[in-house]
Design a protein around this motif. Structure first.
Motif, mmCIF file in Angstrom:
data_model
loop_
_atom_site.group_PDB
_atom_site.id
_atom_site.type_symbol
_atom_site.label_atom_id
_atom_site.label_comp_id
_atom_site.label_asym_id
_atom_site.label_seq_id
_atom_site.Cartn_x
_atom_site.Cartn_y
_atom_site.Cartn_z
ATOM 1 N N PRO A 270 0.895 -1.187 0.122
ATOM 2 C CA PRO A 270 0.183 -0.054 0.065
ATOM 3 C C PRO A 270 0.830 1.243 -0.086
ATOM 4 O O PRO A 270 2.084 1.144 0.386
ATOM 5 C CB PRO A 270 -0.944 -0.083 1.273
ATOM 6 N N PRO A 271 0.348 2.399 -0.499
ATOM 7 C CA PRO A 271 1.051 3.686 -0.491
ATOM 8 C C PRO A 271 0.926 4.208 0.935
ATOM 9 O O PRO A 271 0.049 3.916 1.778
ATOM 10 C CB PRO A 271 0.347 4.454 -1.525
ATOM 11 N N THR A 272 2.009 4.845 1.302
ATOM 12 C CA THR A 272 1.858 5.575 2.710
ATOM 13 C C THR A 272 1.493 7.059 2.352
ATOM 14 O O THR A 272 1.824 7.590 1.753
ATOM 15 C CB THR A 272 3.268 5.595 3.022
ATOM 16 N N ALA A 273 0.304 7.205 3.229
ATOM 17 C CA ALA A 273 -0.402 8.441 2.783
ATOM 18 C C ALA A 273 0.382 9.691 3.406
ATOM 19 O O ALA A 273 1.183 9.678 4.267
ATOM 20 C CB ALA A 273 -1.731 8.502 3.650
ATOM 21 N N ASN A 274 0.337 10.896 2.466
ATOM 22 C CA ASN A 274 0.893 12.111 2.959
ATOM 23 C C ASN A 274 2.440 11.938 3.056
ATOM 24 O O ASN A 274 3.161 12.822 3.278
ATOM 25 C CB ASN A 274 0.576 12.590 4.462
ATOM 26 N N GLY B 292 2.193 7.239 -3.166
ATOM 27 C CA GLY B 292 1.529 7.720 -4.395
ATOM 28 C C GLY B 292 0.271 6.671 -4.866
ATOM 29 O O GLY B 292 -0.825 6.981 -5.038
ATOM 30 N N ALA B 293 0.918 5.493 -5.116
ATOM 31 C CA ALA B 293 -0.016 4.354 -5.500
ATOM 32 C C ALA B 293 0.442 3.036 -5.024
ATOM 33 O O ALA B 293 1.654 2.811 -4.515
ATOM 34 C CB ALA B 293 -0.217 4.349 -6.992
ATOM 35 N N ALA B 294 -0.307 2.094 -4.856
ATOM 36 C CA ALA B 294 0.039 0.803 -4.404
ATOM 37 C C ALA B 294 1.175 0.049 -5.350
ATOM 38 O O ALA B 294 1.241 0.634 -6.735
ATOM 39 C CB ALA B 294 -1.158 -0.207 -4.232
#
Length: 405
Positions: free
Chosen positions: A356-360, A376-378
């Motif tokens: 999974p992407p890491t938010a922020n 950004g994206a998985a």
């Protein structure tokens, strides 16, 4: 031993599928909390658990007797047992309950404590004692499902959920029990708790943009965002699961725990103790660092914590640098539930071959050891084991190795 059931109540959703979709979207769930706004706390936002139909799980009399953390925990555990299948039940004395929590009962204590100041001690509610017991969630799960084996509550701060899963796995591996419900629960989004965390300078301060406040590993991070959640897994012997034809979500193949013995709220700056814990979990799983497909980091978004963890990961993996993700960018810091929810997400993602992407996350702190943070994206990768790390105030370390089916 294998994982045959998932259950969750969280900011990212109330089912495993909802949580997975939200985490893969990389969208923070932080919002302003009305109770905090009304109280005028220095930080008025957090990541509350998504509403769920409590009437599906509890009678009205039960709801009057249960505080929020127990409601979340029992509901999530019920879902995990249901996911494991109708024949999950076995000899009651061979089933255990293992619950991790950083602060179960705290919100109830704060709410009920108002009676003392109002000089109305004679009006303290009758269910007060069971509501403030830290072991209440574990006890209610055991009572509900008639699990008569070990009923354990672990409080290793924010490593508690991972500790509970790891200790349950050890008990099954040792042959003491055949199956367990294991996970974590915490719900402390109250003015008192938020004021306490703010006083020690650990909270993110972006009150004008809550959705951007939880920033694991990001150079512009300034603290964590408090969330609330419960997440549980059902664990059982592999031969038992096979005999009953159970669907297997994966395995808990490695576990280790330790402490850095450095400071009551700050991690050991060099990350050495955390690195030893991660390496021990890999040895317990019989794996080399290069066998790990990705890392689910603890990464709360504090400057000191993320730097220490980056050093620890560099010490364990060296130049291999597996992809790293941090779920707390989406869920906030859900304290004792974090390691359990992150273990669930890690297994689901490993099975799908996704990180999974890491938010922020935009750019890593230049002063930290370099990591391959997914953003950004998985990211698509081959299915492989995951290392999931959890750390807590008091120096507690716990690491799980989770392997897809």
């Amino acid at each position: 031993m294998v994982v045959t059931g998932f259950g969750v109540k969280s900011p990212a959703g109330g089912t495993p599928a909802e949580v997975l979709a939200t985490v893969l979207a990389g969208k923070s769930q932080a919002v302003h909390v009305p109770e905090l706004l009304e109280a005028g706390t220095a930080v008025s936002f957090g990541c509350p658990a998504q509403p769920f139909d409590a009437g599906r799980y509890f009678t009205r009399p039960e709801l009057r007797r249960l505080d929020r953390v127990t409601r979340l925990g029992v509901a999530a555990a019920d879902d995990a047992v249901a996911d494991a299948g109708p024949d999950f039940a076995g000899p009651p004395e061979r089933h255990g309950v293992y619950v991790g929590t950083a602060a179960a009962g705290l919100a109830a204590i704060v709410a009920l404590g108002g009676h003392e100041h109002a000089r109305t001690l004679d009006r303290v509610p009758v269910p007060a004692v069971p509501m403030i017991m830290p072991n209440a969630t574990a006890a209610h799960i055991s009572l509900r499902h008639r699990h008569e084996g070990p009923c354990m509550t672990y409080s290793t701060a924010c490593a508690s959920g991972a500790t509970a899963i790891g200790e349950a796995a050890l008990a099954i591996r040792a042959g003491r029990i055949d199956a367990a419900v294991a996970g974590g629960a915490d719900a402390v989004l109250t003015p008192f708790t938020m004021a306490a965390f703010a006083r020690i300078g650990t909270l993110a301060r972006r009150d004008d943009a809550p959705h951007a406040a939880s920033r694991p590993f990001d150079a512009d991070r300034d603290g964590f965002v408090v969330g609330e959640a419960a997440a549980f897994l059902t664990l059982e012997r592999a031969d038992r699961a096979a005999a009953r034809g159970a669907r297997v979500h994966g395995e808990v193949t490695g576990y280790a725990a330790g402490t850095d013995a450095a400071h009551i709220v700050l991690p050991r700056a060099d990350g050495a103790a955390a690195a030893r814990c991660m390496a021990a979990a890999l040895r317990d799983a019989g794996l080399a660092p290069g066998d790990v497909g990705h890392v689910s980091a603890h990464a709360t978004g504090t400057v000191a914590g993320d730097r220490a963890e980056a050093l620890a990961l560099a010490g364990v993996f060296g130049a291999a640098r597996p992809p790293v993700t941090a779920v707390k960018g989406v869920t906030g810091h859900i304290l004792g539930a974090g390691g359990a929810l992150e273990a669930m997400v890690a297994l689901m993602c490993a099975a799908e071959g996704l990180v999974p992407p890491t938010a922020n996350f935009g750019a890593q702190d230049a002063a930290a050891a370099p990591l391959d943070v997914v953003a950004g994206a998985a990211r698509r990768i081959p299915a492989a084991p995951v290392l999931s790390s959890s750390f807590g105030f008091g120096g507690h370390d716990a690491a799980l190795v989770l392997t897809p089916p």
